[in-house]
Design a protein around this motif. Structure first.
Motif, PDB file in Angstrom:
ATOM      1  N   LEU A 187      -5.296  38.082 -23.531  1.00 12.77           N
ATOM      2  CA  LEU A 187      -4.561  39.336 -23.699  1.00 12.77           C
ATOM      3  C   LEU A 187      -4.854  40.249 -22.513  1.00 12.77           C
ATOM      4  O   LEU A 187      -6.008  40.389 -22.088  1.00 12.77           O
ATOM      5  CB  LEU A 187      -4.973  40.028 -24.997  1.00 12.77           C
ATOM      6  N   VAL A 188      -3.795  40.859 -21.989  1.00 16.81           N
ATOM      7  CA  VAL A 188      -3.948  41.772 -20.862  1.00 16.81           C
ATOM      8  C   VAL A 188      -3.720  43.216 -21.299  1.00 16.81           C
ATOM      9  O   VAL A 188      -4.460  44.119 -20.937  1.00 16.81           O
ATOM     10  CB  VAL A 188      -2.960  41.407 -19.737  1.00 16.81           C
ATOM     11  N   LYS A 189      -2.662  43.413 -22.055  1.00 15.77           N
ATOM     12  CA  LYS A 189      -2.338  44.785 -22.467  1.00 15.77           C
ATOM     13  C   LYS A 189      -1.575  44.757 -23.777  1.00 15.77           C
ATOM     14  O   LYS A 189      -0.792  43.837 -24.023  1.00 15.77           O
ATOM     15  CB  LYS A 189      -1.494  45.462 -21.376  1.00 15.77           C
ATOM     16  N   VAL A 190      -1.806  45.803 -24.566  1.00 15.45           N
ATOM     17  CA  VAL A 190      -1.004  46.014 -25.775  1.00 15.45           C
ATOM     18  C   VAL A 190      -0.400  47.403 -25.701  1.00 15.45           C
ATOM     19  O   VAL A 190      -1.108  48.378 -25.469  1.00 15.45           O
ATOM     20  CB  VAL A 190      -1.851  45.882 -27.058  1.00 15.45           C
ATOM     21  N   GLU A 191       0.909  47.451 -25.869  1.00 15.31           N
ATOM     22  CA  GLU A 191       1.603  48.743 -25.966  1.00 15.31           C
ATOM     23  C   GLU A 191       2.145  48.855 -27.375  1.00 15.31           C
ATOM     24  O   GLU A 191       2.706  47.897 -27.905  1.00 15.31           O
ATOM     25  CB  GLU A 191       2.776  48.795 -24.991  1.00 15.31           C
ATOM     26  N   ALA A 192       1.963  50.038 -27.948  1.00 12.38           N
ATOM     27  CA  ALA A 192       2.449  50.197 -29.311  1.00 12.38           C
ATOM     28  C   ALA A 192       2.881  51.630 -29.543  1.00 12.38           C
ATOM     29  O   ALA A 192       2.240  52.565 -29.071  1.00 12.38           O
ATOM     30  CB  ALA A 192       1.371  49.810 -30.321  1.00 12.38           C
ATOM     31  N   ARG A 193       3.947  51.773 -30.281  1.00  9.15           N
ATOM     32  CA  ARG A 193       4.403  53.096 -30.724  1.00  9.15           C
ATOM     33  C   ARG A 193       4.543  53.027 -32.240  1.00  9.15           C
ATOM     34  O   ARG A 193       5.347  52.250 -32.754  1.00  9.15           O
ATOM     35  CB  ARG A 193       5.729  53.456 -30.086  1.00  9.15           C
ATOM     36  N   LEU A 194       3.717  53.791 -32.906  1.00  4.21           N
ATOM     37  CA  LEU A 194       3.634  53.726 -34.369  1.00  4.21           C
ATOM     38  C   LEU A 194       4.128  55.039 -34.941  1.00  4.21           C
ATOM     39  O   LEU A 194       3.673  56.103 -34.513  1.00  4.21           O
ATOM     40  CB  LEU A 194       2.183  53.528 -34.821  1.00  4.21           C
ATOM     41  N   VAL A 195       5.034  54.959 -35.890  1.00  2.00           N
ATOM     42  CA  VAL A 195       5.470  56.172 -36.573  1.00  2.00           C
ATOM     43  C   VAL A 195       5.231  55.968 -38.067  1.00  2.00           C
ATOM     44  O   VAL A 195       5.822  55.068 -38.675  1.00  2.00           O
ATOM     45  CB  VAL A 195       6.958  56.472 -36.304  1.00  2.00           C
ATOM     46  N   LEU A 196       4.357  56.790 -38.626  1.00  3.27           N
ATOM     47  CA  LEU A 196       4.033  56.699 -40.050  1.00  3.27           C
ATOM     48  C   LEU A 196       4.631  57.901 -40.764  1.00  3.27           C
ATOM     49  O   LEU A 196       4.459  59.046 -40.327  1.00  3.27           O
ATOM     50  CB  LEU A 196       2.510  56.668 -40.248  1.00  3.27           C
ATOM     51  N   ASP A 197       5.314  57.637 -41.859  1.00  3.37           N
ATOM     52  CA  ASP A 197       5.976  58.691 -42.630  1.00  3.37           C
ATOM     53  C   ASP A 197       4.994  59.229 -43.664  1.00  3.37           C
ATOM     54  O   ASP A 197       4.669  58.550 -44.627  1.00  3.37           O
ATOM     55  CB  ASP A 197       7.205  58.106 -43.322  1.00  3.37           C
ATOM     56  N   GLY A 198       4.503  60.457 -43.414  1.00  2.00           N
ATOM     57  CA  GLY A 198       3.511  61.036 -44.309  1.00  2.00           C
ATOM     58  C   GLY A 198       4.096  61.746 -45.509  1.00  2.00           C
ATOM     59  O   GLY A 198       3.340  62.235 -46.348  1.00  2.00           O
TER      60      GLY A 198
END
Lengths: 279, 170, 787
Positions: free
Chosen positions: C306-317
């Motif tokens: 693994l070199v890189k992880v990109e993540a965009r997380l949107v959690l509905d509160g």
């Protein structure tokens, strides 16, 4: 508010006449849930579990007559040989606790589009016997159920029996739910190959407002089957499945989409036929 | 409730037979379920209310020897039946073999489902002394448990089944 | 079933107790087991007080609305109704909340979710309370609800505090790093519910002096007490909470539900008031698991590093903050999974909408992230032409590795071991023609024959933190009293506010005392607010924290005993005391001599009682780039699932789940297995059946009829291996918490098995039948192949 506890049909009819808006209490598995949830505020109740005329079942001249208070558990235990598909349907209702209490009369009287015994009963041209202030009458189940949770039961009437013709031939009942137990059906199908009448009989649940009898599909396959087998060509079986799917008028709700229900009905139809035919 | 209580007109006094005793239910609102009467009026809170619609089995009792959800039974309709609750399965401080097996197997966590399961397992093994795995699972499929994942419960049932089997063999 | 255990056996602690029955390491029986099997255990719903009234809540039917007016006169007029309360009747703080006090006790001018509390009544009978609630007339002006979490980020605020609970950035290493291969995907997790069996319930009893006693099911007595006292406008000492029997929790009892309402009603009426939620009300009355949408890109070398992880997380509160700020932190911190990832770009959002409020549920953010990162790892394996398990082994974290938050793992990290342990379990027997319908997907519905079914195997690994993070000092307190019982034998009494919710802390507390003091008889006092806080029963923390507190209190008691004996026998008692005197098997002995004094003798001069507070090592906040030593410790688990799938109908039967879990030390093996099997059931539920279905902010399935949790016919056998590598610094023999890891990677393992069986990409949980049956190329007529 009163609770009447009649022991005979005459007493029950009398109680109902005295309190015409009374609810008829059978197994309690529908009624008590509505009371507990506050969707229904009981006024008067006529409890039916003691009424002798509603108990048990009888076999006579080509029919099996099911007392309205017959439970799913009793159907599973006593009628598996006569009606394997009815016993199979009963086995899918709720849980062991529910099957011990829920009744065939209740299933018919509640007339839910998802009622598990209704597709088979409708496919077999079952009839409903009613007793009321004006006497008794018999109605075809298919006509008795007029809409989702609506029936032709008139004020003062009690469902006494469900009368089912005995039909010779393979019977299937298949029911889809998202879990392996205790589910309301997303779609279900009953199939009977009536070897004597050389007719395909089919009923579906949860794919329309009432139990569905796909007559065009039945007519088609009845003509295609080699009744000496019985056997049928795979193409005919597939066409039958398509016609069944086309006959459905499903809705989308929290349990499933209309598209899935239609697709599933076709799959159930094909599988039910395949299991009924000789290889 | 006294005569001028708001629910008086919708109430009745009746008797139930529970765990072998006659119990008077005084002036109870007629819409009460057997579950509610057991818990609130008869001092028998063993049966639990987790769903009030027959979908969880926590309220399981025997009515005339038949396993049912007490939330779906109108108490006033149970007047001529024999009701047995979890409290009535054993005498005094004794534990049934099923209860002991649940303890030994680690089948109890929060315990809310436990009374209903104990009743359901007694029903299963009294009717079918030698159930296979699938039969056990089907028999308790009406009893939801959220804590255990059923593994230790199944182990407990199998242990009782095996024990009873050994006892009954000569 | 005896769990397999692969352990490096911890060296016995100096002076370790041997010979005491039912101590640490044994499957000691629960002290509350007998009442529970007899139906005599007092749950909060069983509480009773003479003259008690019944409380009930009025809730908003609208997900968003202005309240024009509330007319309670109809309810107040009804005979048998003793109180009707609204926002105007709240004497203290009008709002409460775990992290931000943003939730009104009763809505006054606006409601922000379907089910928000607007009023409460107390009446003589539950039926009268129900009728009174119907008689309250609220004039609502419905508004257009904000239900899209992504849109909420920039939409007009639906609350004065704004719509963004938290935006967390993680920037680790080189944001522009790239590998040879990249795979991307967008994943969705639906709203799961804790669905504990014992619905919310409590009994409030006014003390006649302006104060109140509350008997309540909860996860954290003191935090409840503080919020209740604030809303009642009372000093904390006037509000006393006692834990009543809890019917499960799983995060849903961290937030206040009925606590303030029932206390208000009791104080207003001057009578005890009991409140019970029905199952339907329970679905509206507690927070749920955050639904999440997650977009990922994984980069790796051609060899699979693994070199890189990109993540965009949107959690509905949902409508109120609850613990959203902590949940999104977890999701972001663990977004890349238990792997060595040198570079990471993660953005996590927790947002406010008019959907039902979300908060803690077992797994707490790591569940959502794990579904996504494990799906990504499988995609990566396919792109690389690698075996998915080998890919995970290759990248598995080890002690000394650095997380994407910059924290170096100093504790144990047996990731390879849990993976290999899960893999090592034998697969179930091949499907056979004669398998009964009940064993196939569809169960009693008899929908499938064996030929209609395909089998798949899937794998997943996950981890999360133990205890609270980012600088939070979630200490615990315990008191241990040692004295002689009437029969002259020593008995130890533990007083700890740790909420027993079913997990077995009460058993563990006894085992700790038995092992520490060699005293077999151990009694637990009620958990209440007369002792200091034990922190929350959550974050897999009670074994470590409250176990640690009990252990520390025992050590303090031991010190006193040794001191007494030393005093009486002229043995110097100082820092080197331990070399001269020791407590073994309930007897104080001189290490080098013949002195033996039983604990009972040592207690002759009176009881010994010590209260201690236990703190874990401090942690740090995360900086603007999400870097910091934010966590105390981690626990890891791997799962392998085998699933049978009816392709045409999309019905699923999970046939087996195997797992390896990093437990540090199995203090009570049967209880550990109970947590593992129970957690896996919840993970399986999220994978294939559990979802709160929302439509414009309204819940469509607030009942057990349509919110489905697994039955005994849905759960497969579980094969478990416990990896025991004692965690340095974990106070009770190196044991780690075990409650959450089983829920984290079980869900993605099941979905991976279904993908293997069907070829469908399945980027959303729970998987629904139509996701398989109507997926292109999957459920379409297999009959054509048979023709």
């Amino acid at each position: 508010m009163t609770v009447a506890r009649p022991r005979t049909l005459a007493e029950a009819l009398g109680a109902l006449e005295a309190t015409p808006d009374a609810h008829l209490l059978a197994g309690g598995t529908d009624f008590m849930v509505e009371v507990n949830f506050g969707h229904r505020r009981p006024t008067d109740i006529v409890a039916l579990r003691r009424v002798v005329e509603l108990q048990g079942h009888e076999h006579a001249d080509g029919h099996v007559t099911l007392g309205a208070m017959l439970t799913y558990a009793e159907i599973e235990a006593d009628l598996a040989e006569d009606f394997p598909a009815l016993a199979a349907a009963g086995r899918t209702v709720g849980s062991p606790q529910i099957r011990n209490a829920g009744t065939i009369g209740g299933n018919v009287g509640t007339a839910s589009p998802a009622g598990d015994t209704l597709p088979l009963l409708v496919a077999l041209d079952a009839e409903v016997d009613l007793a009321g202030p004006e006497g008794t009458r018999t109605v075809a189940l298919d006509e008795f159920i007029t809409g989702p949770k609506r029936t032709d039961r008139r004020p003062g009437e009690i469902i006494t029996r469900v009368r089912v013709p005995r039909v010779t031939g393979p019977q299937q009942f298949l029911k889809i739910g998202t879990r392996n137990a205790m589910v309301i059906s997303i779609a279900c199908l009953a199939l009977v190959l009536d070897l004597d009448a050389r007719r395909v009989r089919c009923g579906l649940g949860s794919v329309g407002p009432r139990p569905l009898r796909p007559r065009a599909a039945e007519d088609f396959l009845s003509g295609e089957i080699d009744w000496d087998g019985p056997r049928a060509a795979p193409g005919a079986v597939r066409r039958f499945a398509e016609l069944v799917a086309e006959a459905c008028t499903p809705i989308t709700d929290q349990r499933g989409t209309a598209e899935y229900r239609r697709h599933a009905a076709g799959v159930l139809a094909r599988r039910a036929v395949e299991r009924s035919l000789q290889p | 409730m006294t005569g001028n209580h708001p629910l008086a007109a919708e109430s009745e006094t009746y008797e139930l037979s529970v765990n072998g005793r006659r119990e008077q239910v005084k002036a109870a609102w007629l819409g009460e379920s057997l579950l509610s009467v057991l818990r609130e009026r008869l001092g028998l809170p063993g049966a639990k209310n987790a769903c009030e619609q027959g979908e969880c089995g926590s309220c399981s009792v025997f009515v005339d020897g038949i396993l049912v959800c007490s939330c779906c039974v109108l108490a006033a309709d149970a007047v001529d039946a024999e009701v047995t609750t979890v409290e009535g399965l054993a005498d005094g401080d004794a534990l049934t073999d099923v209860q002991q097996s649940f303890l030994a197997a680690g089948a109890v966590q929060c315990g809310f489902c436990t009374p209903g399961l104990v009743v359901a397992v007694h029903d299963l093994l009294d009717r079918n002394p030698d159930p296979g795995d699938l039969e056990v699972r089907e028999a308790i499929s009406g009893n939801l448990c959220r804590c255990t994942g059923y593994g230790r419960i199944l182990a407990a049932v199998e242990a009782v089944r095996d024990q009873r089997g050994r006892r009954s063999r000569p | 079933m005896t769990p397999r255990s692969a352990s490096t056996v911890a060296p016995a602690r100096p002076g370790a107790r041997r010979g005491v029955a039912d101590g640490l390491g044994t499957s000691a029986a629960r002290p509350d087991g007998i009442p529970k099997v007899r139906g005599r255990f007092a749950f909060s719903s069983d509480a009773f007080a003479e003259g008690m009234l019944w409380g009930r809540t009025l809730r908003s039917p609208h997900p968003a609305a202005r309240i024009r007016s509330i007319d309670v006169s109809g309810a107040l007029r009804m005979p048998g109704v003793h109180a009707v309360l609204t926002a105007d009747d709240v004497p203290g703080a009008p709002t409460y909340g775990l992290e931000h006090a943003d939730q009104p006790v009763f809505a006054s001018d606006v409601v922000r979710y379907q089910g928000e509390a607007v009023a409460a009544v107390a009446a003589d009978h539950p039926e009268l309370a129900w009728r009174a609630v119907q008689a309250i007339a609220v004039d609502y002006e419905p508004l257009d609800p904000l239900v899209d979490a992504e849109a909420a980020i920039t939409a007009p605020a639906i609350h004065p505090d704004g719509n963004v609970f938290r935006h967390l950035r993680i920037r680790h290493g080189d944001p522009d790093a790239a590998g040879d291969v990249a795979v991307q995907g967008t994943y969705e997790v639906g709203m799961q519910d804790q669905a504990f069996l014992g619905p919310e319930s409590g009994l409030a009893v006014p003390d006649g002096d302006g104060g109140i006693d509350l008997y309540i099911s909860t996860q954290w007595l003191h935090v409840d007490r503080d919020q209740v006292a604030a809303c009642l406008g009372l000093p904390p000492e006037r509000v006393r909470l006692t834990l009543a029997g809890v019917g499960g929790a799983f995060g849903a009892r961290e937030d206040v539900s009925l606590q303030v309402h029932v206390c208000l009603l009791a104080l207003r009426t001057g009578r005890p008031v009991k409140m019970l939620y029905s199952r339907e009300e329970s679905f509206f009355g507690h927070v749920h698991r955050h639904p999440a949408r997650m977009a990922y890109r994984h980069h790796a070398t051609a060899d699979g590093d693994l070199v890189k992880v990109e993540a965009r997380l949107v959690l509905d509160g949902g409508a109120y903050a609850s613990s959203s700020t902590a949940v999104i932190a977890n999701a972001a911190c663990f977004a890349a999974g238990p792997y060595r990832v040198p570079n990471a770009v993660v953005d996590g959002w927790a947002v406010r909408t008019n959907n039902p409020p979300c908060g803690a549920m077992r797994g707490f953010g790591a569940v959502q992230a794990c579904f996504a990162h494990e799906a990504q790892m499988d995609r990566l394996a396919t792109a690389l032409g690698m075996d998915p398990v080998e890919l995970r082994l290759r990248n598995a974290l080890r002690t000394g590795d650095t997380l994407i938050t910059g924290q170096v793992i100093t504790g144990t990290a047996p990731v390879r071991e849990v993976i290999e342990a899960a893999r090592a379990h034998p697969l179930p027997p091949d499907p056979a023609e004669g398998d009964p319908a009940m064993a196939l997907p569809g169960g009693a519905g008899a929908t499938a024959l064996r030929a209609d079914v395909r089998r798949g195997v899937g794998f997943a690994v996950g981890f999360k933190n133990l205890m609270y993070s980012e600088g939070f000092d979630d200490f615990s307190t315990a008191g241990v009293r040692l004295e002689l019982a009437a029969d002259g034998e020593p008995v130890a009494t533990v007083h700890c506010a740790a909420a027993e919710v079913g997990q077995g802390f009460v058993t563990l507390a006894q085992q700790i005392v038995r092992s520490a003091l060699g005293v077999e008889r151990v009694v637990l006092r009620s958990a209440d607010t007369t002792v200091g806080s034990a922190g929350s029963t959550s974050a897999s923390r009670q074994t470590w924290m409250s176990g640690g507190a009990v252990q520390t209190a025992c050590e303090a008691v031991e010190e006193v005993l040794l001191h007494r004996v030393g005093e009486r026998h002229g043995i110097p008692v100082d820092g080197t005391r331990r070399q001269l005197l020791d407590l073994r098997d309930g007897v104080v002995v001189a290490v080098d001599g013949d002195l033996r004094v039983s604990v009972a003798e040592a207690l002759a001069e009176g009881p010994v009682e010590e209260v201690r507070t236990y703190h874990h090592p401090p942690t740090s906040p995360l900086d603007a780039d999400g870097q910091g030593n934010a966590h105390v410790s981690f626990a890891f688990a791997a799962h392998r699932a085998v699933a049978d799938v009816d392709l045409e109908l999309g019905l699923i039967r999970v046939v087996q789940i195997a797992t390896g879990q990093d437990v540090g030390r199995a203090l009570n093996p049967v209880q550990v297995i109970g947590q593992i099997e129970g957690g896996i059931a919840q993970g399986l539920g999220l994978a294939v059946m559990e979802e709160i279905v929302l439509d414009g902010g309204r819940i469509r399935n607030a009942s057990f009829t349509d919110y489905l949790i697994p039955t005994s016919l849905d759960m497969p056998p579980v094969l478990a291996t416990l990896i025991e590598q004692p965690e340095p610094g974990a106070p009770v023999l190196g044991a780690k918490g075990v409650g959450e890891p089983p829920t984290i990677s079980s869900t993605p393992a099941v979905v991976a098995a279904i993908r293997a069986a069907t070829g469908a990409p399945l980027t959303r949980v729970p998987v629904r039948p139509q996701d398989i049956a109507l997926a292109p190329g999957v459920g379409s007529s297999t009959a054509e192949n048979d023709a």
